[in-house]
Write an enzyme that holds these catalytic residues in place. Structure first.
Site, PDB file in Angstrom:
ATOM      1  N   ASP A  73      -7.926  -5.585   0.080  1.00 20.76           N
ATOM      2  CA  ASP A  73      -8.414  -6.441  -1.008  1.00 20.76           C
ATOM      3  C   ASP A  73      -8.018  -7.903  -0.858  1.00 20.76           C
ATOM      4  O   ASP A  73      -8.523  -8.746  -1.589  1.00 20.76           O
ATOM      5  CB  ASP A  73      -7.890  -5.916  -2.356  1.00 20.76           C
ATOM      6  CG  ASP A  73      -8.486  -4.567  -2.697  1.00 20.76           C
ATOM      7  OD1 ASP A  73      -9.699  -4.425  -2.525  1.00 20.76           O
ATOM      8  OD2 ASP A  73      -7.742  -3.663  -3.107  1.00 20.76           O
ATOM      9  N   HIS A 109       0.839  -1.192   0.000  1.00 21.08           N
ATOM     10  CA  HIS A 109       0.000   0.000   0.000  1.00 21.08           C
ATOM     11  C   HIS A 109       0.873   1.240   0.000  1.00 21.08           C
ATOM     12  O   HIS A 109       1.945   1.237   0.602  1.00 21.08           O
ATOM     13  CB  HIS A 109      -0.928   0.022   1.231  1.00 21.08           C
ATOM     14  CG  HIS A 109      -2.060   0.972   1.064  1.00 21.08           C
ATOM     15  ND1 HIS A 109      -1.962   2.299   1.398  1.00 21.08           N
ATOM     16  CD2 HIS A 109      -3.297   0.777   0.557  1.00 21.08           C
ATOM     17  CE1 HIS A 109      -3.105   2.884   1.113  1.00 21.08           C
ATOM     18  NE2 HIS A 109      -3.935   1.997   0.597  1.00 21.08           N
TER      19      HIS A 109
HETATM   20  N1  CMC Z   1       4.191  -7.449  -4.764  1.00 22.42           N
HETATM   21  C1  CMC Z   1       5.534  -7.397  -4.937  1.00 22.42           C
HETATM   22  N2  CMC Z   1       6.273  -6.271  -4.785  1.00 22.42           N
HETATM   23  C2  CMC Z   1       5.615  -5.148  -4.445  1.00 22.42           C
HETATM   24  C3  CMC Z   1       4.227  -5.133  -4.240  1.00 22.42           C
HETATM   25  C4  CMC Z   1       3.510  -6.335  -4.412  1.00 22.42           C
HETATM   26  N3  CMC Z   1       2.199  -6.374  -4.235  1.00 22.42           N
HETATM   27  N4  CMC Z   1       3.840  -3.870  -3.919  1.00 22.42           N
HETATM   28  C5  CMC Z   1       4.956  -3.120  -3.913  1.00 22.42           C
HETATM   29  N5  CMC Z   1       6.030  -3.899  -4.223  1.00 22.42           N
HETATM   30  C6  CMC Z   1       7.434  -3.469  -4.267  1.00 22.42           C
HETATM   31  C7  CMC Z   1       7.746  -2.732  -5.564  1.00 22.42           C
HETATM   32  O1  CMC Z   1       8.182  -3.617  -6.568  1.00 22.42           O
HETATM   33  C8  CMC Z   1       8.834  -1.791  -5.109  1.00 22.42           C
HETATM   34  O2  CMC Z   1      10.022  -2.529  -4.996  1.00 22.42           O
HETATM   35  P1  CMC Z   1      11.495  -1.823  -5.264  1.00 22.42           P
HETATM   36  O3  CMC Z   1      11.541  -0.652  -4.323  1.00 22.42           O
HETATM   37  O4  CMC Z   1      12.461  -2.896  -4.910  1.00 22.42           O
HETATM   38  O5  CMC Z   1      11.500  -1.411  -6.706  1.00 22.42           O
HETATM   39  C9  CMC Z   1       8.418  -1.413  -3.685  1.00 22.42           C
HETATM   40  O6  CMC Z   1       7.630  -2.524  -3.222  1.00 22.42           O
HETATM   41  C10 CMC Z   1       7.575  -0.145  -3.592  1.00 22.42           C
HETATM   42  O7  CMC Z   1       6.492  -0.300  -4.496  1.00 22.42           O
HETATM   43  P2  CMC Z   1       5.804   0.895  -5.273  1.00 22.42           P
HETATM   44  O8  CMC Z   1       5.114   0.374  -6.480  1.00 22.42           O
HETATM   45  O9  CMC Z   1       6.819   2.002  -5.462  1.00 22.42           O
HETATM   46  O10 CMC Z   1       4.764   1.387  -4.181  1.00 22.42           O
HETATM   47  P3  CMC Z   1       3.499   2.247  -4.482  1.00 22.42           P
HETATM   48  O11 CMC Z   1       3.182   2.956  -3.234  1.00 22.42           O
HETATM   49  O12 CMC Z   1       3.712   3.079  -5.699  1.00 22.42           O
HETATM   50  O13 CMC Z   1       2.362   1.160  -4.846  1.00 22.42           O
HETATM   51  C11 CMC Z   1       0.568  -0.366  -4.684  1.00 22.42           C
HETATM   52  C12 CMC Z   1       1.356   0.764  -3.997  1.00 22.42           C
HETATM   53  C13 CMC Z   1      -0.671  -0.659  -3.870  1.00 22.42           C
HETATM   54  C14 CMC Z   1       0.140   0.095  -6.092  1.00 22.42           C
HETATM   55  C15 CMC Z   1       1.464  -1.625  -4.785  1.00 22.42           C
HETATM   56  O14 CMC Z   1       1.799  -2.069  -3.489  1.00 22.42           O
HETATM   57  C16 CMC Z   1       0.802  -2.756  -5.563  1.00 22.42           C
HETATM   58  O15 CMC Z   1       0.893  -2.774  -6.795  1.00 22.42           O
HETATM   59  N6  CMC Z   1       0.097  -3.701  -4.872  1.00 22.42           N
HETATM   60  C17 CMC Z   1      -0.643  -4.751  -5.547  1.00 22.42           C
HETATM   61  C18 CMC Z   1      -1.988  -4.223  -6.009  1.00 22.42           C
HETATM   62  C19 CMC Z   1      -2.948  -4.045  -4.852  1.00 22.42           C
HETATM   63  O16 CMC Z   1      -3.123  -4.923  -4.019  1.00 22.42           O
HETATM   64  N7  CMC Z   1      -3.621  -2.890  -4.850  1.00 22.42           N
HETATM   65  C20 CMC Z   1      -4.630  -2.580  -3.841  1.00 22.42           C
HETATM   66  C21 CMC Z   1      -4.222  -1.467  -2.928  1.00 22.42           C
HETATM   67  S1  CMC Z   1      -5.327  -1.328  -1.490  1.00 22.42           S
HETATM   68  C22 CMC Z   1      -6.853  -0.878  -2.178  1.00 22.42           C
HETATM   69  C23 CMC Z   1      -6.865   0.527  -2.605  1.00 22.42           C
HETATM   70  O17 CMC Z   1      -7.122   1.378  -1.742  1.00 22.42           O
HETATM   71  O18 CMC Z   1      -6.617   0.783  -3.781  1.00 22.42           O
END
Ligand code: CMC
Length: 427
Positions: free
Chosen positions: A361, A304
Site C-alpha cells: 500500500d 506486515h
Molecule cells: N508503524 C509503527 N509501528 C508499527 C507498525 C507501523 N506501521 N507496524 C507494526 N508496528 C510495531 C507495533 O507497534 C509493534 O511494536 P511493539 O512490538 O514494540 O509493541 C510491532 O511493530 C508488531 O506490530 P503488530 O501490530 O503486533 O503486528 P501485526 O502483525 O499484528 O500487524 C499490520 C501488521 C499490517 C496491521 C501493522 O504492521 C500495521 O498496522 N501497519 C500499518 C497499516 C498498513 O500499512 N496495513 C497494510 C498491510 S499490507 C496490505 C494488506 O494486505 O492488508
C-alpha cells in the site's frame, strides 16, 4: 513414521501430529487437543494459527516470496493479464487459448448490472464511503441473482458474474456519485480497459486509453489478486463456512478489507502523506509519532503480519509508480515525500529492530492517483483485485474434506456464578 510433536502437562504427554506443506512449512495439528486434554490453545489475532491447507498461494515472509499456484508474482506481473491471473487462482492452472476465450465470453455476457440496482446507488447519501456501498451492493446481488450453487455450472456462473459485475458496479458508483450518466461495459474492450473506460469516459470528453495506464492497472490488480489467509480472506472463509451464499461471503470480505490496517491502508497512506505535506514536509515527526508507544499513530503502508522483509509487491509497485509517472510526465510531490519517508524509516533503529518495511500500500495510492482514481475509491480498487483470490479461497473451502463451520473458542474471564438482583435491590 508420521512426524509428531509432544506436549507435556500435569504429568501427561499428548502426541500431536505434525502436518508438512509442499514448501516445507510445518504445523502442529491440535484438533484432538481439547477432546484429549480439556485444554484449548490461545493465539491472539491467529498469528500462529493455520485454519486450512491450501493449494492457492504460497508466501515466505522471511524471504519476501509470493507465488500464485506456484508461479512467482514477479512473472505474472510481467507477463500475465489480470484475467489469466484470475483464472489461474480460481482453477489452479493457467488457461489455454480456448479456456481463456470461453472465460472472456462469459465475463462479457455477465458484465451488465440489473438496471433496478441503479436506484439503490442513487439513494445512498452522497458522502457514503464506496466500500460500504460496494459491500451492501454485492450482498444485494443475491436478491437479483438467487440461483443456488448446486451444480458446477451454477457455481461457475455465480463466480463469473461476480468478477464481471463488481468491476461494473465500482465504476457505476463513481459515475453516480458525480451525478453523471453511467457508462456501460463494451464487448470490444479487455478487462482493465473496460474498467478505465467505464470510470472515465464521458459524452463531453471521450476517454483516451493509454497503454501505460492500462499496464499499471493490470499490474496493480495482479499484485492484489491473492494473499493467502489475510483478514478479508479469512472473513470470506468464515462466513462461507456457515454455508452462507457466495455473495454474502464476498460482501463480508469487502467489509473486512475496508479497515485502515488492511486494504484501507492505501487510502490512509495518501491521507498521511498529504498531512505531512501540509506540515511543511515534516516526515521526521511522523516517524517520531510512529515510534511512540503512547501514540496510536502508525506509519501507514509499513509493516506486515507475514513479511519481515521488503514486501515483494511493494518492490514491483514502486517500479510501476516510477514508470507510470515518468510516462505521463507527472510530478507528484507525494512521491518525493514517500521516497524520503521510506529512506528515513529504513535507516531508523526502531523500524530495523521491528522488521518494518514498506508494504504493497505504500506506493499504490500514488499509482492510483496518477491513473485518476479518487482517493476514496482506492480500497475499492484493492477489492476488485482481491476478488479472484476471495472466490478461489471460498471455492477451495467448499470442496475441503476437512471442512467445519468456523467457530473459535475462548477463555472466559468474566464474573463467576451469582444470582440475579431485582432492580429495586440494586445500588
Ligand atoms: N508503524 C509503527 N509501528 C508499527 C507498525 C507501523 N506501521 N507496524 C507494526 N508496528 C510495531 C507495533 O507497534 C509493534 O511494536 P511493539 O512490538 O514494540 O509493541 C510491532 O511493530 C508488531 O506490530 P503488530 O501490530 O503486533 O503486528 P501485526 O502483525 O499484528 O500487524 C499490520 C501488521 C499490517 C496491521 C501493522 O504492521 C500495521 O498496522 N501497519 C500499518 C497499516 C498498513 O500499512 N496495513 C497494510 C498491510 S499490507 C496490505 C494488506 O494486505 O492488508
Amino acid at each position: 513414521m508420521n512426524d509428531v510433536a509432544e506436549l507435556r502437562y500435569n504429568g501427561k504427554t499428548y502426541k500431536l501430529p505434525v502436518i508438512a506443506g509442499s514448501e516445507g512449512e510445518k504445523a502442529i495439528d491440535i484438533s484432538r487437543l481439547r477432546a484429549e486434554s480439556g485444554m484449548i490453545t490461545m493465539d491472539y489475532g491467529f498469528a500462529n494459527t493455520g485454519s486450512c491447507t491450501s493449494n492457492i498461494t504460497f508466501m515466505d515472509g522471511e524471504k519476501g516470496v509470493l507465488r500464485y499456484c506456484g508461479i512467482p508474482v514477479e512473472q505474472l506481473a510481467e507477463k500475465a493479464t489480470f484475467k489469466e491471473t484470475a483464472y489461474l487462482l480460481i482453477n489452479g492452472h493457467l488457461p489455454n487459448r480456448r479456456q481463456l476465450t470461453d472465460f472472456s465470453v462469459l465475463l462479457n455476457d455477465h458484465s451488465l448490472v440489473h438496471e433496478d440496482m441503479k436506484i439503490f446507488y442513487q439513494n445512498f447519501p452522497r458522502a457514503s464511503h464506496p466500500m460500504g456501498i460496494l459491500s451492501a451492493m454485492v450482498n444485494a446481488l443475491r436478491s437479483f441473482y438467487p440461483a443456488l450453487h448446486e451444480s458446477e455450472e451454477e457455481i461457475n456462473i455465480t463466480v463469473t458474474r461476480l468478477l464481471a459485475k463488481v468491476r461494473t458496479m465500482a465504476a457505476m458508483s463513481y459515475k453516480i456519485s458525480l451525478g453523471h450518466t453511467v457508462v456501460y461495459p463494451r464487448p470490444d474492450l479487455a478487462y482493465c480497459e473496460n474498467f478505465l473506460n467505464m470510470m472515465f469516459d464521458s459524452p463531453v470528453r471521450p476517454y483516451q486509453l493509454k497503454p501505460e495506464v492500462i499496464k499499471a492497472l493490470r499490474v496493480f490488480w495482479i499484485l492484489h489478486a491473492d494473499h493467502e489467509q489475510n483478514c478479508s480472506t479469512a472473513a470470506v472463509r468464515v462466513v462461507g463456512s456457515s454455508r452462507a451464499n457466495l455473495y454474502a461471503a464476498i460482501s463480508a470480505g469487502i467489509a473486512a478489507l475496508w479497515g485502515p490496517l488492511h486494504g484501507g491502508a492505501n487510502q490512509a497512506v495518501i491521507e498521511m502523506l498529504t498531512q505531512i505535506q501540509k506540515n511543511n514536509g515534516d516526515f521526521k515527526s511522523a516517524i517520531g509519532r510512529a515510534k511512540d508507544r503512547n501514540d496510536p499513530f502508525r506509519l501507514m503502508g509499513f509493516g506486515h503480519r507475514v513479511y519481515k522483509t521488503y514486501d515483494p509487491r511493494a518492490k514491483i509497485m514502486k517500479k510501476v509508480c516510477d514508470d507510470l509517472l515518468g510516462a505521463l510526465s507527472i510530478q507528484d510531490p507525494l512521491l518525493d515525500l514517500a521516497v524520503e519517508l521510506e529512506e528515513a524509516a529504513l535507516k531508523d533503529p526502531y523500524f530495523i529492530d521491528h522488521n518494518l518495511y514498506p508494504n504493497v500500500d505504500f506506493y499504490s495510492g500514488i499509482v492510483l492517483r496518477a491513473i485518476g482514481i479518487p482517493t476514496n475509491m482506492f480500497t475499492v480498487m484493492f477489492a476488485i483485485g482481491r476478488l479472484p483470490g476471495w472466490i478461489a479461497q471460498w471455492k477451495e473451502s467448499m470442496d475441503d474434506p476437512n471442512w467445519k463451520i468456523s467457530r473459535p473458542r475462548q477463555v472466559y474471564i468474566g464474573e463467576t456464578l451469582h444470582d440475579f438482583v431485582p432492580i429495586d435491590d440494586r445500588e
